[in-house]
Design a protein around this motif. Structure first.
Motif, PDB file in Angstrom:
ATOM      1  N   GLU A 199       1.491  11.333   3.736  1.00  0.00           N
ATOM      2  CA  GLU A 199       1.181  11.197   2.318  1.00  0.00           C
ATOM      3  C   GLU A 199       1.308  12.550   1.629  1.00  0.00           C
ATOM      4  O   GLU A 199       0.995  13.582   2.195  1.00  0.00           O
ATOM      5  CB  GLU A 199      -0.228  10.621   2.145  1.00  0.00           C
ATOM      6  CG  GLU A 199      -0.254   9.151   2.509  1.00  0.00           C
ATOM      7  CD  GLU A 199      -1.630   8.521   2.343  1.00  0.00           C
ATOM      8  OE1 GLU A 199      -2.415   8.997   1.513  1.00  0.00           O
ATOM      9  OE2 GLU A 199      -1.901   7.549   3.059  1.00  0.00           O
TER      10      GLU A 199
ATOM     11  N   GLU B  55       6.311   3.637  10.963  1.00  0.00           N
ATOM     12  CA  GLU B  55       6.432   4.536   9.820  1.00  0.00           C
ATOM     13  C   GLU B  55       5.817   5.888  10.174  1.00  0.00           C
ATOM     14  O   GLU B  55       4.721   5.944  10.708  1.00  0.00           O
ATOM     15  CB  GLU B  55       5.692   3.920   8.622  1.00  0.00           C
ATOM     16  CG  GLU B  55       5.705   4.765   7.380  1.00  0.00           C
ATOM     17  CD  GLU B  55       7.126   5.073   6.927  1.00  0.00           C
ATOM     18  OE1 GLU B  55       7.836   4.128   6.561  1.00  0.00           O
ATOM     19  OE2 GLU B  55       7.516   6.249   6.943  1.00  0.00           O
TER      20      GLU B  55
ATOM     21  N   THR C 128      -4.081  -2.047   9.212  1.00  0.00           N
ATOM     22  CA  THR C 128      -4.521  -2.286  10.595  1.00  0.00           C
ATOM     23  C   THR C 128      -5.717  -1.372  10.864  1.00  0.00           C
ATOM     24  O   THR C 128      -5.619  -0.397  11.625  1.00  0.00           O
ATOM     25  CB  THR C 128      -3.381  -1.996  11.597  1.00  0.00           C
ATOM     26  OG1 THR C 128      -2.813  -0.708  11.307  1.00  0.00           O
ATOM     27  CG2 THR C 128      -2.307  -3.056  11.528  1.00  0.00           C
TER      28      THR C 128
ATOM     29  N   LEU D 137       1.131  -4.020   6.599  1.00  0.00           N
ATOM     30  CA  LEU D 137      -0.235  -4.500   6.364  1.00  0.00           C
ATOM     31  C   LEU D 137      -1.260  -3.536   6.928  1.00  0.00           C
ATOM     32  O   LEU D 137      -0.943  -2.771   7.847  1.00  0.00           O
ATOM     33  CB  LEU D 137      -0.370  -5.875   7.023  1.00  0.00           C
ATOM     34  CG  LEU D 137       0.664  -6.829   6.418  1.00  0.00           C
ATOM     35  CD1 LEU D 137       1.146  -7.828   7.416  1.00  0.00           C
ATOM     36  CD2 LEU D 137       0.118  -7.481   5.165  1.00  0.00           C
TER      37      LEU D 137
ATOM     38  N   ASP E 206       2.547  -8.622  -2.368  1.00  0.00           N
ATOM     39  CA  ASP E 206       1.183  -8.291  -1.955  1.00  0.00           C
ATOM     40  C   ASP E 206       0.265  -9.395  -2.456  1.00  0.00           C
ATOM     41  O   ASP E 206       0.490  -9.958  -3.531  1.00  0.00           O
ATOM     42  CB  ASP E 206       0.769  -6.933  -2.563  1.00  0.00           C
ATOM     43  CG  ASP E 206      -0.354  -6.272  -1.791  1.00  0.00           C
ATOM     44  OD1 ASP E 206      -0.093  -5.233  -1.146  1.00  0.00           O
ATOM     45  OD2 ASP E 206      -1.497  -6.797  -1.819  1.00  0.00           O
ATOM     46  N   ASN E 207      -0.763  -9.696  -1.678  1.00  0.00           N
ATOM     47  CA  ASN E 207      -1.701 -10.718  -2.159  1.00  0.00           C
ATOM     48  C   ASN E 207      -2.760 -10.151  -3.097  1.00  0.00           C
ATOM     49  O   ASN E 207      -3.598 -10.881  -3.603  1.00  0.00           O
ATOM     50  CB  ASN E 207      -2.321 -11.505  -0.995  1.00  0.00           C
ATOM     51  CG  ASN E 207      -3.114 -10.611  -0.068  1.00  0.00           C
ATOM     52  OD1 ASN E 207      -3.200  -9.402  -0.298  1.00  0.00           O
ATOM     53  ND2 ASN E 207      -3.683 -11.180   0.982  1.00  0.00           N
TER      54      ASN E 207
ATOM     55  N   ARG F 177      -9.064   8.270   2.253  1.00  0.00           N
ATOM     56  CA  ARG F 177      -9.440   7.577   3.482  1.00  0.00           C
ATOM     57  C   ARG F 177      -9.694   8.598   4.595  1.00  0.00           C
ATOM     58  O   ARG F 177      -8.854   9.435   4.880  1.00  0.00           O
ATOM     59  CB  ARG F 177      -8.338   6.580   3.880  1.00  0.00           C
ATOM     60  CG  ARG F 177      -8.317   5.382   2.943  1.00  0.00           C
ATOM     61  CD  ARG F 177      -7.233   4.404   3.290  1.00  0.00           C
ATOM     62  NE  ARG F 177      -5.910   4.911   2.958  1.00  0.00           N
ATOM     63  CZ  ARG F 177      -4.788   4.188   3.093  1.00  0.00           C
ATOM     64  NH1 ARG F 177      -4.857   2.950   3.557  1.00  0.00           N
ATOM     65  NH2 ARG F 177      -3.624   4.689   2.766  1.00  0.00           N
TER      66      ARG F 177
ATOM     67  N   THR G 110       1.214   0.286  11.845  1.00  0.00           N
ATOM     68  CA  THR G 110       0.964   0.837  13.176  1.00  0.00           C
ATOM     69  C   THR G 110       0.151  -0.187  13.950  1.00  0.00           C
ATOM     70  O   THR G 110      -0.985  -0.493  13.580  1.00  0.00           O
ATOM     71  CB  THR G 110       0.192   2.167  13.049  1.00  0.00           C
ATOM     72  OG1 THR G 110       0.942   3.028  12.195  1.00  0.00           O
ATOM     73  CG2 THR G 110       0.002   2.822  14.410  1.00  0.00           C
TER      74      THR G 110
ATOM     75  N   LYS H 128      -2.748  -5.318  -8.063  1.00  0.00           N
ATOM     76  CA  LYS H 128      -1.740  -4.313  -7.700  1.00  0.00           C
ATOM     77  C   LYS H 128      -0.363  -4.736  -8.196  1.00  0.00           C
ATOM     78  O   LYS H 128       0.361  -3.947  -8.805  1.00  0.00           O
ATOM     79  CB  LYS H 128      -1.652  -4.187  -6.168  1.00  0.00           C
ATOM     80  CG  LYS H 128      -2.452  -3.077  -5.601  1.00  0.00           C
ATOM     81  CD  LYS H 128      -2.121  -2.871  -4.130  1.00  0.00           C
ATOM     82  CE  LYS H 128      -3.157  -1.930  -3.545  1.00  0.00           C
ATOM     83  NZ  LYS H 128      -2.975  -1.692  -2.127  1.00  0.00           N
TER      84      LYS H 128
ATOM     85  N   LYS I  96      -7.939   6.582  13.308  1.00  0.00           N
ATOM     86  CA  LYS I  96      -7.858   5.198  13.806  1.00  0.00           C
ATOM     87  C   LYS I  96      -6.782   5.057  14.877  1.00  0.00           C
ATOM     88  O   LYS I  96      -6.956   4.285  15.816  1.00  0.00           O
ATOM     89  CB  LYS I  96      -7.657   4.217  12.650  1.00  0.00           C
ATOM     90  CG  LYS I  96      -6.232   4.004  12.218  1.00  0.00           C
ATOM     91  CD  LYS I  96      -6.105   2.827  11.269  1.00  0.00           C
ATOM     92  CE  LYS I  96      -4.715   2.748  10.655  1.00  0.00           C
ATOM     93  NZ  LYS I  96      -3.643   2.495  11.613  1.00  0.00           N
TER      94      LYS I  96
ATOM     95  N   GLY J 136       0.869  -1.185   0.000  1.00  0.00           N
ATOM     96  CA  GLY J 136       0.000   0.000   0.000  1.00  0.00           C
ATOM     97  C   GLY J 136       0.896   1.222   0.000  1.00  0.00           C
ATOM     98  O   GLY J 136       2.027   1.182  -0.503  1.00  0.00           O
ATOM     99  N   TYR J 137       0.407   2.309   0.589  1.00  0.00           N
ATOM    100  CA  TYR J 137       1.211   3.529   0.626  1.00  0.00           C
ATOM    101  C   TYR J 137       2.542   3.293   1.322  1.00  0.00           C
ATOM    102  O   TYR J 137       3.601   3.627   0.818  1.00  0.00           O
ATOM    103  CB  TYR J 137       0.436   4.639   1.361  1.00  0.00           C
ATOM    104  CG  TYR J 137      -0.387   5.454   0.414  1.00  0.00           C
ATOM    105  CD1 TYR J 137      -1.639   5.007   0.002  1.00  0.00           C
ATOM    106  CD2 TYR J 137       0.100   6.642  -0.115  1.00  0.00           C
ATOM    107  CE1 TYR J 137      -2.392   5.738  -0.893  1.00  0.00           C
ATOM    108  CE2 TYR J 137      -0.652   7.384  -1.009  1.00  0.00           C
ATOM    109  CZ  TYR J 137      -1.895   6.923  -1.391  1.00  0.00           C
ATOM    110  OH  TYR J 137      -2.622   7.648  -2.286  1.00  0.00           O
ATOM    111  N   VAL J 138       2.451   2.701   2.504  1.00  0.00           N
ATOM    112  CA  VAL J 138       3.660   2.533   3.308  1.00  0.00           C
ATOM    113  C   VAL J 138       4.609   1.536   2.656  1.00  0.00           C
ATOM    114  O   VAL J 138       5.796   1.798   2.480  1.00  0.00           O
ATOM    115  CB  VAL J 138       3.264   2.083   4.741  1.00  0.00           C
ATOM    116  CG1 VAL J 138       4.471   1.594   5.521  1.00  0.00           C
ATOM    117  CG2 VAL J 138       2.597   3.239   5.465  1.00  0.00           C
TER     118      VAL J 138
END
Ligand code: NAD
Length: 461
Positions: free
Chosen positions: A162, A158, A90, A88, A30-31, A341, A130, A35, A276, A9-11
């Motif tokens: 962004e 991290e 969270t 991943l 990545d699964n 997001r 995180t 992507k 979050k 993803g971004y991170v």
């Protein structure tokens, strides 16, 4: 070093690209097969569908298939690995606690595979996601359960923001590494060799739990500071006559101890992390019977702030949204990204539609496609009332009011467009204080309502 980055993803993608730039062999896994297929092309238009960060595609173009490899097949890349970075998702549970479902699933898979590896070199599993305080220990238990040999666990949170992630990956303000063993610290020192003795970058080595806590305390501090300005500074500007909010900010932040960052009042902070992370820390603290009133207030002020300008439009300038067409400029949670997001624009548009707006004319320089997914009419029939435009002019034309929700620089020139395309009465709701020449608008009988100031211009609609 051979590095696996799990989750692109971004991170993950930024971290993988940054590590490949320093000559490590990086396997980004990545699964999400779509992507990986897109990233493997190395083509900006494919990559940016998923992650749009200034400068990122340039690095990928230079390192792909030399130092940077994309795959969905974790099993095929295990041998010889020195470090695995867990990047991943969270997301939050309904009670605010951190949902570790994706994280645990990935950790279990990784443990099963690493337990079978032939090569027995030391490998460190590193949390970049995180995750709550104690998760490195939890990861250790998963690895032990599967009898993985010769491994260590670490926390390396991290701190990227962004929009400026590549700049920060190349020159972070700090690198925080939490390990239990010297040999694991050593592996991380080799991964980050360019930062370890840097004169300006703080390279902090500590326990895994402290590293995990640093991330939560930092993010909640940032949101609390933003909420202070929105909940106190902005309100002073809105309620007391003759307050110049920008001067107030300058005067206060002239003190070296008080940050300029976060002092710009707005219609709330969005993004995938602030909300979050503060919710998760509240949950973690409640579990150990600590009062969380202050953090709850920060969170609530921020959420309230996202729609407060719309409430003010109704109460302060008597604007009725029912059957009106509203232009919304800016959908991304901040400039220079297509990420929506937790973006303030989501609450803004939902609130406008909830108040009976006939149509929303939306425009964002990067996030229109993201918005089409976020506002999928299958989720809410009201989202059919949203039209997307390729520029601010088209969005503003034919509307009764305008809401600016993201701080894209191009919106600074929007007053001219307003004057050209729409006649007063017309309401401008400026959630980012983006219009420097608002006085010209007022002089021409437009109504201007900005966060941090009293309403200006004609008040009756
Ligand atoms: P993201 O949702 O953009 O990316 C996560 C990726 O993990 C996705 O591509 C997903 O397909 C992949 N994934 C999920 N399960 C997998 C599995 N079993 N195997 C392989 N890949 C899997 O998330 P993100 O924004 O990159 O954030 C990741 C973590 O970093 C989160 O914990 C977040 O809180 C934290 N973080 C994010 C930011 C930010 O600005 N986005 C900043 C700092 C920290």
């Amino acid at each position: 070093m051979k590095i696996i980055v799990l989750g692109t993803g971004y991170v993950g993608l930024v971290h993988a690209a940054a590590c490949s730039e320093y000559g490590h062999d990086v396997y980004a896994c990545d699964n999400d097969v779509k992507k990986i297929k897109a990233f493997s092309t190395g083509q900006p238009e494919q990559i940016e569908k998923f992650v749009n960060e200034p400068g990122l595609c340039n690095i990928i173009r230079e390192t792909i298939d030399r130092y940077l490899f994309f795959t969905s097949d974790l099993e095929s890349i295990l041998e010889g690995t020195d470090a695995v970075f867990m990047c991943l998702p969270t997301p939050p549970n309904l009670d605010g606690s951190t949902n570790l479902t994706f994280y645990d699933a990935a950790a279990e898979t990784m443990a099963e595979l690493f337990a079978k590896r032939k090569d027995r070199r030391r490998v460190v599993f590193i949390n970049k996601s995180t995750v709550p305080i104690g998760t490195a220990r939890h990861l250790q238990d998963i690895m032990n359960k599967h009898r993985v040999e010769n491994f260590g666990v670490a926390s390396n949170p991290e701190f990227l923001a962004e929009g400026t992630a590549v700049v920060q990956a190349r020159r972070p303000d700090r690198v925080v590494v939490g390990c239990d063993h010297e040999e694991d610290f050593n592996i991380l020192r080799r991964v980050y060799s360019q930062f370890v003795h840097h004169v300006r970058i703080k390279y902090i080595e500590t326990s895994p739990e402290t590293a995990e806590a640093i991330k939560y305390v930092a993010n909640t501090m940032l949101l609390t500071y933003i909420s202070f300005w929105n909940g106190v500074g902005a309100k002073i500007g809105e309620k007391f006559p003759n307050i110049m909010i920008d001067d107030l900010r300058l005067g206060v932040t002239a003190d070296d101890r008080i940050s300029t960052w976060g002092s710009f009042v707005s219609n709330g902070a969005g993004g995938s992390c602030f909300g979050k992370d503060i919710a998760s820390l509240i949950n973690q603290l409640r579990r150990v019977n600590v009062s969380t009133k202050m953090l709850e207030a920060s969170y609530e002020v921020n959420e309230f702030q996202k729609v407060y300008l719309i409430e003010r439009a109704a109460t302060e300038v008597d604007f009725q949204f029912n059957n009106k067409t509203i232009a919304v400029l800016g959908l991304a949670f901040k400039k220079h990204t297509n990420d929506m997001r937790d973006a303030s624009s989501i609450k803004v548009i939902e609130s406008l539609l909830g108040k009976g707006a006939a149509r929303i004319r939306a425009y964002d320089p990067l996030a229109n496609d993201t918005a089409r997914e976020v506002f999928d009419p299958k989720k809410n029939i009201l989202f059919e009332k949203i039209d997307y435009f390729d520029n601010a002019k088209e969005a503003i034309e034919g509307s009764d009011a305008l809401f600016i929700s993201t701080d894209w620089e191009e919106f600074r020139g929007v007053s001219r467009t307003i004057e050209e395309l729409v006649k007063p009465p017309f309401l401008v709701m400026d959630g980012r204080r983006m219009i420097p020449d608002y006085e010209d608008l007022i002089a021409k009988n437009y109504t201007y309502l900005a966060v941090g100031s009293m309403a200006m211009g004609p008040m009756e609609r």
